[in-house]
Design a protein around this motif. Structure first.
Motif, PDB file in Angstrom:
ATOM      1  N   THR A  43      -9.848  10.006 -31.527  1.00  0.00           N
ATOM      2  CA  THR A  43      -9.858   9.574 -33.059  1.00  0.00           C
ATOM      3  C   THR A  43      -8.225   9.155 -33.372  1.00  0.00           C
ATOM      4  OG1 THR A  43     -11.773  10.678 -33.597  1.00  0.00           O
ATOM      5  CG2 THR A  43     -10.536   9.845 -35.404  1.00  0.00           C
ATOM      6  N   ALA A  44      -7.475   9.974 -33.089  1.00  0.00           N
ATOM      7  CA  ALA A  44      -6.194   9.802 -33.594  1.00  0.00           C
ATOM      8  C   ALA A  44      -5.488   8.462 -32.512  1.00  0.00           C
ATOM      9  CB  ALA A  44      -5.486  11.162 -33.041  1.00  0.00           C
ATOM     10  N   PHE A  45      -6.012   8.346 -31.409  1.00  0.00           N
ATOM     11  CA  PHE A  45      -5.464   7.159 -30.727  1.00  0.00           C
ATOM     12  C   PHE A  45      -6.092   5.693 -31.291  1.00  0.00           C
ATOM     13  CE2 PHE A  45      -5.856   4.591 -26.795  1.00  0.00           C
ATOM     14  CZ  PHE A  45      -4.495   4.295 -26.377  1.00  0.00           C
ATOM     15  N   ALA A  46      -7.578   5.937 -31.759  1.00  0.00           N
ATOM     16  CA  ALA A  46      -8.021   4.733 -32.161  1.00  0.00           C
ATOM     17  C   ALA A  46      -8.088   3.585 -31.225  1.00  0.00           C
ATOM     18  CB  ALA A  46      -7.208   4.275 -33.567  1.00  0.00           C
ATOM     19  N   PHE A  68     -17.709   7.625 -28.141  1.00  0.00           N
ATOM     20  CA  PHE A  68     -17.915   6.674 -28.410  1.00  0.00           C
ATOM     21  C   PHE A  68     -18.386   6.586 -30.146  1.00  0.00           C
ATOM     22  CE2 PHE A  68     -18.605   5.981 -24.051  1.00  0.00           C
ATOM     23  CZ  PHE A  68     -17.576   4.744 -23.696  1.00  0.00           C
ATOM     24  N   ASP A  69     -19.081   7.570 -30.413  1.00  0.00           N
ATOM     25  CA  ASP A  69     -19.736   7.659 -31.724  1.00  0.00           C
ATOM     26  C   ASP A  69     -18.405   7.957 -32.707  1.00  0.00           C
ATOM     27  OD1 ASP A  69     -22.056   7.593 -30.718  1.00  0.00           O
ATOM     28  OD2 ASP A  69     -22.382   9.943 -30.457  1.00  0.00           O
ATOM     29  N   LYS A  70     -17.400   8.082 -32.389  1.00  0.00           N
ATOM     30  CA  LYS A  70     -16.184   8.268 -33.275  1.00  0.00           C
ATOM     31  C   LYS A  70     -15.932   6.923 -33.939  1.00  0.00           C
ATOM     32  CE  LYS A  70     -14.288  12.342 -30.706  1.00  0.00           C
ATOM     33  NZ  LYS A  70     -14.252  13.118 -31.652  1.00  0.00           N
ATOM     34  N   ILE A 130      -0.382   3.362 -35.290  1.00  0.00           N
ATOM     35  CA  ILE A 130      -0.836   4.691 -34.749  1.00  0.00           C
ATOM     36  C   ILE A 130       0.552   5.277 -34.359  1.00  0.00           C
ATOM     37  CG2 ILE A 130      -1.974   5.570 -32.996  1.00  0.00           C
ATOM     38  CD1 ILE A 130      -3.807   4.113 -34.884  1.00  0.00           C
ATOM     39  N   LEU A 131       0.825   6.407 -34.762  1.00  0.00           N
ATOM     40  CA  LEU A 131       1.899   7.380 -34.303  1.00  0.00           C
ATOM     41  C   LEU A 131       1.463   8.292 -33.149  1.00  0.00           C
ATOM     42  CD1 LEU A 131       3.133   8.323 -37.911  1.00  0.00           C
ATOM     43  CD2 LEU A 131       3.900   6.596 -36.513  1.00  0.00           C
ATOM     44  N   LYS A 137      -0.797  16.021 -32.463  1.00  0.00           N
ATOM     45  CA  LYS A 137      -1.049  16.893 -33.374  1.00  0.00           C
ATOM     46  C   LYS A 137      -2.791  17.187 -33.071  1.00  0.00           C
ATOM     47  CE  LYS A 137       1.540  15.995 -37.334  1.00  0.00           C
ATOM     48  NZ  LYS A 137       1.701  15.328 -38.913  1.00  0.00           N
ATOM     49  N   ALA A 138      -3.561  16.255 -32.681  1.00  0.00           N
ATOM     50  CA  ALA A 138      -5.064  16.343 -32.427  1.00  0.00           C
ATOM     51  C   ALA A 138      -5.066  17.418 -31.187  1.00  0.00           C
ATOM     52  CB  ALA A 138      -5.574  15.227 -32.250  1.00  0.00           C
ATOM     53  N   LEU A 139      -4.166  17.028 -30.145  1.00  0.00           N
ATOM     54  CA  LEU A 139      -4.188  18.014 -29.058  1.00  0.00           C
ATOM     55  C   LEU A 139      -3.884  19.498 -29.207  1.00  0.00           C
ATOM     56  CD1 LEU A 139      -2.707  16.026 -25.937  1.00  0.00           C
ATOM     57  CD2 LEU A 139      -5.208  16.260 -26.648  1.00  0.00           C
ATOM     58  N   VAL A 140      -3.016  19.656 -30.192  1.00  0.00           N
ATOM     59  CA  VAL A 140      -2.599  21.071 -30.683  1.00  0.00           C
ATOM     60  C   VAL A 140      -3.796  21.488 -31.305  1.00  0.00           C
ATOM     61  CG1 VAL A 140      -1.056  22.323 -31.963  1.00  0.00           C
ATOM     62  CG2 VAL A 140      -0.132  20.543 -30.639  1.00  0.00           C
ATOM     63  N   ALA A 141      -4.357  20.719 -32.316  1.00  0.00           N
ATOM     64  CA  ALA A 141      -5.276  21.473 -33.000  1.00  0.00           C
ATOM     65  C   ALA A 141      -6.732  21.995 -32.103  1.00  0.00           C
ATOM     66  CB  ALA A 141      -5.859  20.238 -34.147  1.00  0.00           C
ATOM     67  N   SER A 142      -6.841  21.210 -31.276  1.00  0.00           N
ATOM     68  CA  SER A 142      -8.075  21.604 -30.093  1.00  0.00           C
ATOM     69  C   SER A 142      -7.419  22.400 -29.293  1.00  0.00           C
ATOM     70  CB  SER A 142      -8.682  20.322 -29.747  1.00  0.00           C
ATOM     71  OG  SER A 142      -7.695  19.461 -29.020  1.00  0.00           O
ATOM     72  N   ASP A 143      -6.322  22.833 -29.166  1.00  0.00           N
ATOM     73  CA  ASP A 143      -5.715  23.893 -28.075  1.00  0.00           C
ATOM     74  C   ASP A 143      -5.575  23.341 -26.685  1.00  0.00           C
ATOM     75  OD1 ASP A 143      -4.462  26.184 -27.263  1.00  0.00           O
ATOM     76  OD2 ASP A 143      -6.554  27.283 -26.833  1.00  0.00           O
ATOM     77  N   ARG A 144      -5.382  22.003 -26.556  1.00  0.00           N
ATOM     78  CA  ARG A 144      -5.472  21.066 -25.312  1.00  0.00           C
ATOM     79  C   ARG A 144      -3.999  20.941 -24.920  1.00  0.00           C
ATOM     80  NH1 ARG A 144      -8.694  21.451 -21.561  1.00  0.00           N
ATOM     81  NH2 ARG A 144      -8.492  19.365 -21.068  1.00  0.00           N
TER      82      ARG A 144
END
Length: 383
Positions: A43-46, A68-70, A130-131, A137-144
């Motif tokens: 989602t963050a990558f868009a 794909f549902d995102k 897109i930053l 941040k999205a990877l950090v939030a999901s511990d990846r």
């Protein structure tokens, strides 16, 4: 900068690693999904288009179809297959129902030009800003984040004759190789993650150095360390412990200090470098010519190597920086008994200009890209 943004869903391999690099060189942003959990950064990558391995979509349909549902609109989907793309292939019903539109199939392996042509035809240029930091941040939030970091090694060469004189360890994000470590480890990223990631690199550097020495190749291996990290007691203690437990380390491991946009207390950094050097660690000043680096500021640090940043070297190559500026820096280093390394050597012209400066060593794509450690040591096993 607005670009076409392509999401690749495939197994992790040398093929996908090279595919990422190739598309990024064509000004196409790429993110990969290799395993469950990675799709949380989608989602963050868009993305504006998707390239997916058909077999992977078939075997892990539920997990990857949610990717794909995102999206709020159907994206063009290019299926990668192991068969002739001209032969009609049955499409899984779940793929038809996914929020995507299959526009082409392409057999694997294929020439990157073929995929680039399809992307050019079907993908749109992203209209969003897109930053890369949002992706992190999205990877950090999901511990990846840590799980997606890998270490690769780029060679360093003597400018006089091109001989191999060392390797540098570079952190890469498997899912988005184009994102620089400076973006991954910024003020927005927890210090604990940077410490964990850097110590992992140190472990692999020492391991490679030991393996090379075991093959009677005493070639130094370097790792990057932000200056701010050297002010963290937890990191310094852990690094010192590793150096103490390693034998015959002197001259085999180099720590390249990076400053980036976080200013550290230079006196503290100098004291820590002095202490670590007693355990055989060589100190290098990385990316000189950027940030807050200047000769007065780094003079206190006991460095044995200084690396000229690619941008200031290219400015010299384009006649925007006089030779006297870089020449004085190199002379200063030689007076201190330190070696100088020119970064960003990618062409014979760059090599010629680097030699003209009188620097000692060079690094860049002229000699090749960074490679995984198993390319250098056949029996390499991951830690």
């Amino acid at each position: 900068m607005q670009k076409k943004r392509v999401l690749v869903i495939d197994e992790e391999s040398a093929f996908t690693r090279l595919l990422q690099d190739d598309l990024e060189q064509r000004e196409i942003s790429v993110a990969c999904v290799y395993s469950p959990g990675d799709e949380n950064g989608v989602t963050a990558f868009a993305p504006t288009a998707v390239v997916a391995d058909k077999n992977l979509l078939t075997t892990k349909t539920d997990s990857f179809m949610r990717t794909f549902d995102k999206f709020d609109r159907k994206l063009p989907l290019v299926l990668m297959t192991g068969t002739n793309a001209t032969t009609p292939q049955p499409i899984d019903p779940s793929m038809k129902a996914a929020n995507s539109q299959i526009v082409a199939t392409i057999p694997k392996p294929f020439e990157p030009n073929a995929l680039a042509s399809l992307i050019d035809r079907y993908a749109q240029v992203s209209q969003q800003t897109i930053l890369d930091s949002e992706y992190i941040k999205a990877l950090v939030a999901s511990d990846r984040l840590i799980d997606n970091l890998v270490v690769e090694f780029q060679s360093k060469h003597a400018l006089a004759d091109g001989s191999l004189v060392g390797y540098e360890a570079l952190s890469r994000l498997k899912t988005r190789r184009a994102i620089s470590p400076a973006t991954i480890f910024s003020a927005a990223t927890e210090m604990s993650l940077e410490i964990e990631a850097t110590l992992n690199v140190v472990d692999q550097v020492i391991k490679l150095s030991d393996a090379l020495r075991g093959r009677r190749k005493k070639i130094p291996v370097s790792f990057n360390c932000s200056a701010i990290l050297l002010t963290q007691v937890e990191f310094v203690d852990a690094l010192r412990t590793r150096l103490q437990s390693s034998r015959n380390l002197r001259g085999s491991v180099i720590m390249e200090i990076t400053e980036e946009n976080r200013v550290a207390n230079i006196k503290v950094v100098a004291e820590i470098c002095q202490m670590l050097s007693r355990y055989g660690l060589t100190v290098s000043i990385d990316d000189y010519g950027t940030g807050h680096s200047n000769l007065d500021r780094i003079a206190e640090i006991p460095f044995g190597e200084l690396k000229l940043d690619k941008e200031i070297f290219w400015a010299f190559c384009n006649d925007r920086v006089p030779i006297t500026v870089l020449g004085s820096i190199i002379d200063f280093c030689h007076l201190r008994g330190a070696k100088t390394v020119v970064e960003g050597i990618e062409t014979p012209f760059h090599l010629e200009k680097a030699r003209l400066l009188g620097a000692d060593q060079g690094q860049g794509f002229y000699w090749g890209h960074a490679v995984p450690p198993q390319y250098l040591v056949k029996q390499w096993s991951s830690p």
